[in-house]
Design a protein around this motif. Structure first.
Motif, PDB file in Angstrom:
ATOM      1  N   HIS A 137      42.092  46.139  48.809  1.00  0.00           N
ATOM      2  CA  HIS A 137      42.767  46.839  47.721  1.00  0.00           C
ATOM      3  C   HIS A 137      44.029  47.561  48.201  1.00  0.00           C
ATOM      4  O   HIS A 137      44.729  48.176  47.401  1.00  0.00           O
ATOM      5  N   ARG A 162      35.315  47.312  48.267  1.00  0.00           N
ATOM      6  CA  ARG A 162      36.773  47.231  48.140  1.00  0.00           C
ATOM      7  C   ARG A 162      37.250  45.878  47.619  1.00  0.00           C
ATOM      8  O   ARG A 162      38.236  45.786  46.897  1.00  0.00           O
ATOM      9  N   ALA A 214      39.466  45.464  44.274  1.00  0.00           N
ATOM     10  CA  ALA A 214      40.725  44.724  44.264  1.00  0.00           C
ATOM     11  C   ALA A 214      40.701  43.617  43.224  1.00  0.00           C
ATOM     12  O   ALA A 214      41.676  43.409  42.493  1.00  0.00           O
TER      13      ALA A 214
END
Length: 400
Positions: free
Chosen positions: A139, A93, A97
């Motif tokens: 994210h 993640r 992001a």
């Protein structure tokens, strides 16, 4: 007459940058706004000189604090997501992001360059410069705190700062995303940090309407709408503003002023505190959740899921099929918690899979009617019936 002028916070979404030369058009608009403010300041100073005999400062540059919040160019975040998942179908993640946030970072640089070419003292900010603090998944973090001193320091009087929309700093000091479509939240947070009474949101939407104009041609634009009504509309599928952004605005007393995309720049709607004026009340609205994923299952299973909010995500509407005429209040979870019966969940996050929890996906759409007395009528209908139902409900609730 003297004193620092009101801060100016302007937000431009991804659609604002699609047309050729859009950055330059926006830059000229900002320069024009500041030139007008500079003229007002000079007029005020002239009045001060007459009243006090003080020559005061001279010059034609506005001393206002100006923040321009930008999203990534429309389609860029999706392109970056596809590119990342082509390399790794299920990326970490923080890496996802980091990739997605480059869309805003690049657009901040482009917007800053256009503002400088327009003769303005513009400065590009990073997430760390804003003082916005996020917590949660990298994210899809939540904005939890605003360090006003950070933005006040960056946004010096007479300078235009360009802020990446939807970004903050996590508790570990690394940048995080505040979720998709959260640039509105960044603009509201900036206004709160600088003590501005409002922020201006530019979009290609005709403001806040009594229904989606694409489905209901007779829909009217609401000149003013209160925070609570706007949040309810958002939770039930309205895409103009996200309810988390409106909640921040309500908490800090920031008006959300919706305007059309440049060069027209016409005022459409204002979201603010209820004041009793015409058009500011509740109700008289039909909202269609056109993209929400509908899951259906036994009420007992849904009740178990509701006890673990992380499984569903933050944006969920509960609809009890047993309610009369298909109606149910979204907040009445207890009414949907019986062991018998079928309950539906409408999730804004269409990627969540609840099959393992004993639910199945239903090809339905949610149509919500908000009455003036605060009642909600929630109807799940096949996609082919959405337009007819929305128009009928709009006639019922507005008389149009």
């Amino acid at each position: 007459m003297s004193g620092e002028p009101e801060p100016l916070v302007l937000k431009f979404g991804g659609a604002s940058f699609v047309s050729p030369g859009a950055h330059r058009v926006i830059a000229r608009h900002v320069a024009s706004r500041l030139a007008g403010r500079a003229a007002e300041q000079l007029s005020d100073r002239a009045a001060d000189r007459v009243l006090t005999g003080n020559a005061g400062p001279r010059g034609g540059r506005s001393s206002a604090r100006v923040v321009v919040v930008v999203s990534a160019v429309a389609g860029e975040t999706d392109r970056l997501s596809v590119q990342m998942r082509a390399v790794s179908p299920d990326p970490d993640r923080e890496l996802l992001a980091a990739a997605l946030m480059t869309g805003e970072i690049v657009n901040v640089a482009l917007m800053t360059a256009a503002l400088r070419d327009a003769g303005l003292a513009a400065h590009a900010l990073t997430a760390a410069d804003t003082g916005f603090v996020g917590m949660g998944e990298p994210h899809h973090a939540d904005l939890v705190e605003i360090d006003a001193a950070a933005l006040e320091k960056a946004a010096e009087p007479g300078r235009v700062v360009v802020v990446p929309g939807g970004q903050a700093i996590g508790l570990d000091g690394r940048p995080v995303m505040l979720g998709r479509n959260s640039s509105d939240l960044s603009a509201i947070a900036a206004a709160a940090a600088l003590g501005a009474p409002g922020c201006e949101i530019f979009s290609n939407s005709p403001g806040i309407c009594t229904a989606d104009p694409q489905l209901v041609p007779d829909a009217r634009t609401l000149a003013r709408i209160d925070y609570d009504t706007m949040m309810a509309m958002s939770r039930h599928g309205a895409k103009v503003l996200h309810h988390s952004a409106v909640a921040w605005a309500a908490r800090h007393g920031v008006e959300i002023r919706c305007r059309s995309l440049l060069p027209d720049g016409r005022w459409h709607s204002v979201v603010g505190a209820a004041d009793g004026s015409a058009g500011a009340g509740r109700g008289g609205v039909v909202v269609v959740h056109r993209t929400g994923a509908v899951w259906t299952g036994a009420a007992v299973r849904v009740r178990a899921l509701r006890e673990d909010p992380a499984r569903l995500g933050p944006d969920v509407v509960v609809v009890d099929e047993a309610a009369p005429d298909g109606a149910a209040a979204g907040a009445a979870v207890e009414a949907a918690g019986r062991d018998a019966g079928v309950t539906h969940l409408v999730l804004a996050d269409v990627l969540r899979d609840l099959t393992a929890d004993g639910l199945r996906r239903a090809d339905l759409r949610l149509v919500t009617t908000m009455f003036p007395d605060g009642r909600l009528d929630l109807r799940l209908v096949p996609p082919s019936e959405v337009t007819a139902v929305a128009r009928a409900q709009h006639r019922l609730v507005t008389g149009n």
